[in-house]
Design a protein around this motif. Structure first.
Motif, PDB file in Angstrom:
ATOM      1  N   SER A 139      39.144  25.198  52.378  1.00  0.00           N
ATOM      2  CA  SER A 139      39.029  24.384  53.588  1.00  0.00           C
ATOM      3  C   SER A 139      38.874  25.239  54.844  1.00  0.00           C
ATOM      4  N   TYR A 142      34.926  28.020  56.178  1.00  0.00           N
ATOM      5  CA  TYR A 142      33.886  27.868  57.199  1.00  0.00           C
ATOM      6  C   TYR A 142      34.398  28.323  58.565  1.00  0.00           C
ATOM      7  N   THR A 145      34.511  32.091  58.912  1.00  0.00           N
ATOM      8  CA  THR A 145      33.211  32.741  59.114  1.00  0.00           C
ATOM      9  C   THR A 145      32.699  32.571  60.542  1.00  0.00           C
ATOM     10  N   GLN A 146      33.171  31.543  61.232  1.00  0.00           N
ATOM     11  CA  GLN A 146      32.746  31.344  62.617  1.00  0.00           C
ATOM     12  C   GLN A 146      33.464  32.277  63.588  1.00  0.00           C
ATOM     13  N   HIS A 168      31.746  22.004  47.684  1.00  0.00           N
ATOM     14  CA  HIS A 168      32.323  21.999  49.034  1.00  0.00           C
ATOM     15  C   HIS A 168      31.800  23.181  49.839  1.00  0.00           C
ATOM     16  N   LEU A 169      31.850  24.361  49.255  1.00  0.00           N
ATOM     17  CA  LEU A 169      31.402  25.559  49.967  1.00  0.00           C
ATOM     18  C   LEU A 169      29.889  25.525  50.210  1.00  0.00           C
ATOM     19  N   LYS A 170      29.166  24.988  49.259  1.00  0.00           N
ATOM     20  CA  LYS A 170      27.713  24.864  49.428  1.00  0.00           C
ATOM     21  C   LYS A 170      27.381  23.921  50.573  1.00  0.00           C
ATOM     22  N   SER A 171      28.107  22.806  50.673  1.00  0.00           N
ATOM     23  CA  SER A 171      27.853  21.854  51.749  1.00  0.00           C
ATOM     24  C   SER A 171      28.199  22.434  53.114  1.00  0.00           C
ATOM     25  N   ASP A 172      29.109  23.421  53.146  1.00  0.00           N
ATOM     26  CA  ASP A 172      29.448  24.105  54.400  1.00  0.00           C
ATOM     27  C   ASP A 172      28.461  25.226  54.730  1.00  0.00           C
ATOM     28  N   LEU A 174      27.900  27.943  52.886  1.00  0.00           N
ATOM     29  CA  LEU A 174      28.506  29.247  52.585  1.00  0.00           C
ATOM     30  C   LEU A 174      28.101  29.785  51.215  1.00  0.00           C
TER      31      LEU A 174
END
Length: 216
Positions: A139, A142, A145-146, A168-172, A174
């Protein structure tokens, strides 16, 4: 002496074998939080059976005062309890600048583990399940990484939430920053190749944290 490092089914076998051989039996009550042996005792009929068997041990080892209180409050005798904290094993010797070499070697074994030289690796070795601590890292990935440039995430391990974590990570956005290489028999190289290890959940805490510290 026969020793068992957890108070589950193996402890029953150790205590029975010690009785047959005329040897003292020593059992550790291990784990943390909901993954602890104390929680397991209250979770099922098997857990209650294990608690009954452990009470017959000649000595019971606990890691801290909380575990000692938990054992005594559940009916255990205080007379044979020894408090021995979880220790850190001997540090693994490694040469200076070994991390880049390890990363290159790991990338040759699994291409997903390729990391550009400027990147920092965040490692997790927690089981991939929805109720595990790994979801806290997933969670937060993302947002991390910002705020922190050049991060790569290695999620080593397996579990029932593997596909949902991947999605989940793909949709973000990442996917290119995450490697999910599966389970490893030995984790020392991963520990040494990473810059940071994140372990949020209770499961595996007693074992993985000391092993990571010993690996440097």
């Amino acid at each position: 002496m026969l020793y068992c490092d957890e108070s589950r089914e193996e402890a029953i076998a150790v205590i029975e074998a010690a009785a047959r051989l005329g040897l003292p039996a020593v059992v550790r009550i291990s784990g943390r939080g909901q993954a602890s042996d104390l929680a397991f005792f209250d979770d099922s009929r098997l857990g209650n059976r294990c608690r009954t068997a452990v009470a017959k041990a000649d000595a019971i080892v606990v890691s801290n005062a909380s575990a000692e209180r938990g054992w005594i409050s559940s009916g255990g005798s205080p007379g044979n309890v020894c408090r021995i904290p979880i220790g850190i094993g001997q540090a693994i010797h490694h040469e200076p600048n070994r991390r880049p070499e390890l990363r290159r070697a790991l990338a040759q074994i699994n291409g997903d583990l390729f990391v550009p030289d400027a990147c920092n690796v965040v490692l997790s070795v927690e089981r991939l399940r929805d109720s595990g601590g790994i979801m806290t890292l997933v969670s937060a990935a993302y947002g991390l990484t910002q705020h922190v440039p050049h991060l790569q995430f290695w999620l080593a391990g397996d579990g029932p939430a593997r596909e949902s974590i991947y999605n989940h990570l793909k949709s973000d956005g990442l996917r290119q920053l995450v490697a999910m290489p599966g389970s490893f028999g030995a984790l020392d190289d991963l520990f040494q190749a990473a810059d940071l290890m994140v372990h949020v959940g209770d499961e595996g805490f007693d074992h993985q944290i000391p092993a990571a510290i010993a690996a440097g």
